[in-house]
Design an enzyme around this catalytic site. Structure first.
Site, short mmCIF file in Angstrom:
data_model
loop_
_atom_site.label_atom_id
_atom_site.label_comp_id
_atom_site.label_asym_id
_atom_site.label_seq_id
_atom_site.Cartn_x
_atom_site.Cartn_y
_atom_site.Cartn_z
N CYS A 228 40.41 59.23 -19.11
CA CYS A 228 40.27 58.18 -18.09
C CYS A 228 41.66 57.84 -17.57
CB CYS A 228 39.62 56.93 -18.70
SG CYS A 228 37.91 57.20 -19.14
N ARG A 230 44.53 60.37 -15.65
CA ARG A 230 44.77 61.00 -14.36
C ARG A 230 44.23 62.42 -14.36
NH1 ARG A 230 44.55 57.25 -12.09
NH2 ARG A 230 46.02 56.10 -10.85
N ASP A 254 36.73 60.95 -16.28
CA ASP A 254 36.59 59.97 -15.20
C ASP A 254 37.48 60.32 -14.01
OD1 ASP A 254 35.76 57.42 -14.08
OD2 ASP A 254 37.76 56.66 -14.56
N GLU A 259 40.26 64.49 -5.94
CA GLU A 259 39.18 63.50 -5.83
C GLU A 259 38.91 63.22 -4.36
OE1 GLU A 259 40.06 60.08 -8.26
OE2 GLU A 259 40.30 61.30 -10.06
N HIS A 278 35.72 58.27 -11.19
CA HIS A 278 36.91 57.41 -11.25
C HIS A 278 36.52 55.92 -11.29
CE1 HIS A 278 41.47 57.43 -10.25
NE2 HIS A 278 41.17 56.39 -11.00
N LEU A 279 35.81 55.57 -12.34
CA LEU A 279 35.27 54.20 -12.46
C LEU A 279 36.08 53.34 -13.44
CD1 LEU A 279 31.38 54.74 -12.64
CD2 LEU A 279 32.79 54.05 -10.69
N1 LIG Z 1 40.64 55.73 -14.67
C1 LIG Z 1 41.12 54.69 -14.07
O1 LIG Z 1 40.49 54.09 -13.21
C2 LIG Z 1 42.46 54.17 -14.47
C3 LIG Z 1 42.70 52.81 -14.46
C4 LIG Z 1 43.96 52.34 -14.82
C5 LIG Z 1 44.95 53.25 -15.17
N2 LIG Z 1 44.70 54.57 -15.14
C6 LIG Z 1 45.71 55.53 -15.54
O2 LIG Z 1 45.83 55.50 -16.96
C7 LIG Z 1 47.12 55.95 -17.35
C8 LIG Z 1 47.70 55.01 -18.39
O3 LIG Z 1 47.88 53.73 -17.83
P1 LIG Z 1 48.69 52.59 -18.61
O4 LIG Z 1 48.51 51.35 -17.82
O5 LIG Z 1 48.35 52.60 -20.05
O6 LIG Z 1 50.16 53.13 -18.41
P2 LIG Z 1 51.42 52.87 -19.34
O7 LIG Z 1 52.60 53.21 -18.53
O8 LIG Z 1 51.34 51.53 -19.97
O9 LIG Z 1 51.25 53.96 -20.49
C9 LIG Z 1 51.46 55.32 -20.28
C10 LIG Z 1 52.03 55.88 -21.58
O10 LIG Z 1 52.13 57.28 -21.46
C11 LIG Z 1 53.30 57.67 -22.16
N3 LIG Z 1 53.72 58.99 -21.74
C12 LIG Z 1 54.45 59.35 -20.64
N4 LIG Z 1 54.64 60.68 -20.65
C13 LIG Z 1 54.02 61.16 -21.76
C14 LIG Z 1 53.87 62.46 -22.31
N5 LIG Z 1 54.42 63.55 -21.73
N6 LIG Z 1 53.18 62.60 -23.45
C15 LIG Z 1 52.63 61.51 -24.06
N7 LIG Z 1 52.76 60.24 -23.61
C16 LIG Z 1 53.44 60.09 -22.45
C17 LIG Z 1 54.29 56.58 -21.83
O11 LIG Z 1 55.33 56.52 -22.79
C18 LIG Z 1 53.42 55.34 -21.89
O12 LIG Z 1 53.46 54.73 -23.16
C19 LIG Z 1 47.91 56.04 -16.07
O13 LIG Z 1 47.94 57.38 -15.64
C20 LIG Z 1 47.11 55.23 -15.07
O14 LIG Z 1 47.33 55.64 -13.75
C21 LIG Z 1 43.47 55.05 -14.81
O1 LIG Z 2 39.75 52.23 -8.71
C1 LIG Z 2 40.90 52.45 -8.37
O2 LIG Z 2 41.45 51.91 -7.41
C2 LIG Z 2 41.75 53.38 -9.25
C3 LIG Z 2 42.29 52.66 -10.44
C4 LIG Z 2 43.21 53.42 -11.32
O3 LIG Z 2 43.16 54.77 -11.24
C5 LIG Z 2 44.60 52.92 -11.21
O4 LIG Z 2 45.51 53.71 -11.17
O5 LIG Z 2 44.78 51.70 -11.24
#
Ligand SMILES: NC(=O)c1ccc[n+]([C@@H]2O[C@H](COP(=O)([O-])OP(=O)(O)OC[C@H]3O[C@@H](n4cnc5c(N)ncnc54)[C@H](O)[C@@H]3O)[C@@H](O)[C@H]2O)c1
Ligand SMILES: O=C(O)CC[C@@H](O)C(=O)O
Length: 526
Positions: A228, A230, A254, A259, A278-279
């Site tokens: 969930c 990227r 997700d 996308e 992507h939820l």
């Molecule tokens: N699916 C969605 O809708 C959704 C929603 C929110 C965030 N996200 C994604 O989730 C991911 C995490 O978000 P977050 O808020 O926890 O971010 P964050 O920055 O708090 O955490 C990311 C972590 O990844 C670690 N990292 C970086 N490179 C790495 C590597 N090569 N190997 C292992 N760890 C590594 C970093 O040290 C950090 O602790 C992001 O990619 C964000 O875009 C997706």
């Molecule tokens: O629903 C969205 O806008 C994507 C959220 C998520 O991937 C993010 O990076 O915050």
């Protein structure tokens, strides 16, 4: 009035905040070409992940001051181009953390209990139970890859469900992992030992296809993978094949490399493959959080204030920013003042945080001082985003120091500009009500609030000078709001600082410099 374009659907709470300070146009149906055509008239753009804010869009947006991403990832925004053009890019780093973590946990449980397939089966009129025998997560090993905000919450909940936790994150200390009940290990160990692997990492060159045919081959045939974070961090063809032929136990995804997900092998995997569009951030709470968070920052930037979560300026957490905000304004004012006193090209700026201010983070204060310094030359083109780059390109050396032994006010800031026309210094502080005071100019103690229009003179401390300046300004109908003299020794040199109601005409300044005993005179516009 400023204009904001909202080009993806965002929560109304955000639109309401923006509407307090700007005309807000919501248009979620723009094609890339239409966006390029529309953007020149907007001061701000607010998006989610749908809008691709490309170099062309940013370059067409010649009024743009800020791009707000209602979410975490800014991979749909060309941040380097925005930075070069002095456009602030903000996001909401924490607004959807819980939503994304809960989605990952829901995906893990859905996968292990076959909930989506069982649901589909019942809805199609069947009553199948044997093929939906699941497995418990209790006492299983979860490998968390990326122990940041979302990964940490997943770990906390998974631990409460009785899971054993391994974590891989090269930027996290073993102590932090331990606090979360995780054993920090290398990736190999996660691949070979984990029953479930959940990814919470950004997409970077290092994480691109981190899960690929080779790593999948190292996993147990029962391992289930949840992503969930990227798209692009998993090789989609490889994972589709691995689930299909039983190399691993299943996958719940997700996010996807492209996308919306187009033609893909993933869609054809029968069982043990759960896909959502992507939820992760799609909860009411998260959408309100991110919209409010980003709209507040857009509002602040349009009002000339710094943003709290800019991805392309020094990051500050909101509490720190709230405390520092008055000092940023002070730094900018002093930078502007010392730049005007210095007159010509500034080669070096010495920034000294004094007294209690030494406890603060110096980088944002330095950036604010540079913004002020460069504002004479660059006007509104310089901002918190590009001030450091602009200073570097102009060859301005910045030296920052801290001196806790100075005990005037509750912390003060001293700036010294060394340039082609000599050296000048100014010191400023905040009173208890956060009012700014200029407390020293070129070594002369004073105590004056900054004013839009000011006159500074360096003169010999002797009877009659102040009267002559006063009469001269009177003759030219320049109204004096306040006046103060600072000196180090009686009848030595002194500075006089006048706050005036209107700009001082150039010929009046020339007349002032002709008064006997006047060494220098400067008009200042703050
Ligand atoms: N699916 C969605 O809708 C959704 C929603 C929110 C965030 N996200 C994604 O989730 C991911 C995490 O978000 P977050 O808020 O926890 O971010 P964050 O920055 O708090 O955490 C990311 C972590 O990844 C670690 N990292 C970086 N490179 C790495 C590597 N090569 N190997 C292992 N760890 C590594 C970093 O040290 C950090 O602790 C992001 O990619 C964000 O875009 C997706
Ligand atoms: O629903 C969205 O806008 C994507 C959220 C998520 O991937 C993010 O990076 O915050």
């Amino acid at each position: 009035m400023s204009k904001v374009l909202v080009s993806d659907s965002v929560d109304q709470a955000g639109i309401d905040i923006l509407s307090q300070v700007a005309q807000v146009d919501v248009n979620t149906k723009l094609s890339p070409e239409e966006l390029i055509k529309a953007i020149p008239e907007y001061d701000a753009l607010m998006v989610r992940s749908g809008t691709k804010v490309t170099q062309e869009v940013i370059e067409a947006g010649n009024q743009l001051k800020i791009i707000g991403r209602a979410g975490v990832g800014v991979d749909n925004i060309d941040v380097p181009t925005a930075t070069r053009r002095g456009i602030v890019v903000v996001n909401s780093p924490e607004g959807n953390t819980i939503a994304a973590a809960e989605h990952a946990l829901a995906m893990m449980l859905s996968l292990s209990r076959h909930i989506p397939d069982a649901n589909q089966s019942v809805k199609s009129g069947k009553w199948e139970r044997k093929q939906f025998i699941g497995s418990e997560v209790y006492k299983k090993t979860l490998g968390v890859v990326g122990l940041g905000k979302i990964g940490s919450h997943v770990a906390t909940v998974a631990r409460a469900m009785g899971m054993k936790l391994l974590a891989y994150d090269p930027f996290i200390s073993a102590e932090r992992a331990e606090q979360l009940g995780c054993r920090l290990v290398d990736l190999e160990m996660i691949f070979t030992e984990a029953d479930y692997i959940t990814l919470h990492i950004p997409r970077t060159p290092e994480t691109e296809n981190l899960i690929n045919a080779e790593s999948l081959a190292k996993m147990k045939p029962t391992t289930r993978i949840i992503n969930c974070s990227r798209g692009g961090v998993i090789d989609e063809d490889a994972i589709a094949e691995a689930v299909e032929n039983g190399t691993i136990g299943g996958a719940a995804l997700d996010v996807f490399a492209e996308e919306p997900l187009g033609e893909s092998k993933l869609r054809n995997v029968g069982a043990n493959m759960v896909l959502t569009p992507h939820l992760g951030a799609s909860t009411e709470e998260a959408q309100t959080n991110v919209a409010v968070d980003v709209a507040e920052q857009i509002r602040d930037v349009l009002l000339g204030l710094p943003a709290r979560s800019a991805v392309n300026i020094p990051g500050l957490n909101p509490d720190v920013l709230e405390k520092l905000r008055p000092f940023l304004q002070l730094a900018e004012t002093l930078g502007n003042l010392v730049g005007q006193l210095a007159g010509g090209r500034v080669e070096q700026l010495n920034v000294r945080l004094q007294g209690e201010l030494t406890d603060s983070q110096s980088q944002p204060i330095v950036v604010a001082a540079l913004k002020g310094l460069l504002s004479q030359a660059l006007r509104e083109r310089v901002n918190y985003v590009n001030a450091s780059i602009e200073a570097k390109e102009r060859g301005i050396r910045v030296i920052e120091t801290k001196d806790a032994s100075v005990h005037d006010y509750s912390g003060s800031l001293r700036l010294e500009a060394i340039g082609s026309l000599g050296e000048h210094s100014v010191t400023g502080a905040l009173l208890s009500d956060q009012e700014m005071r200029i407390t020293n100019v070129d070594g002369f103690p004073i105590n004056v609030p900054p004013n839009n229009y000011m006159l500074f003179t360096l003169h010999r401390d002797m009877p009659g000078i102040i009267g002559q300046i006063g009469s001269l300004l009177g003759n030219f109908n320049v109204n004096i709001a306040s006046m103060q003299v600072g000196r180090k020794i009686v009848r030595g040199d002194a500075v006089m600082v006048l706050s005036i109601d209107d700009p001082l005409p150039e010929d009046v300044l020339t007349e002032i410099t002709k008064i006997s005993g006047i060494r220098d005179a400067y008009t200042i516009k703050l």
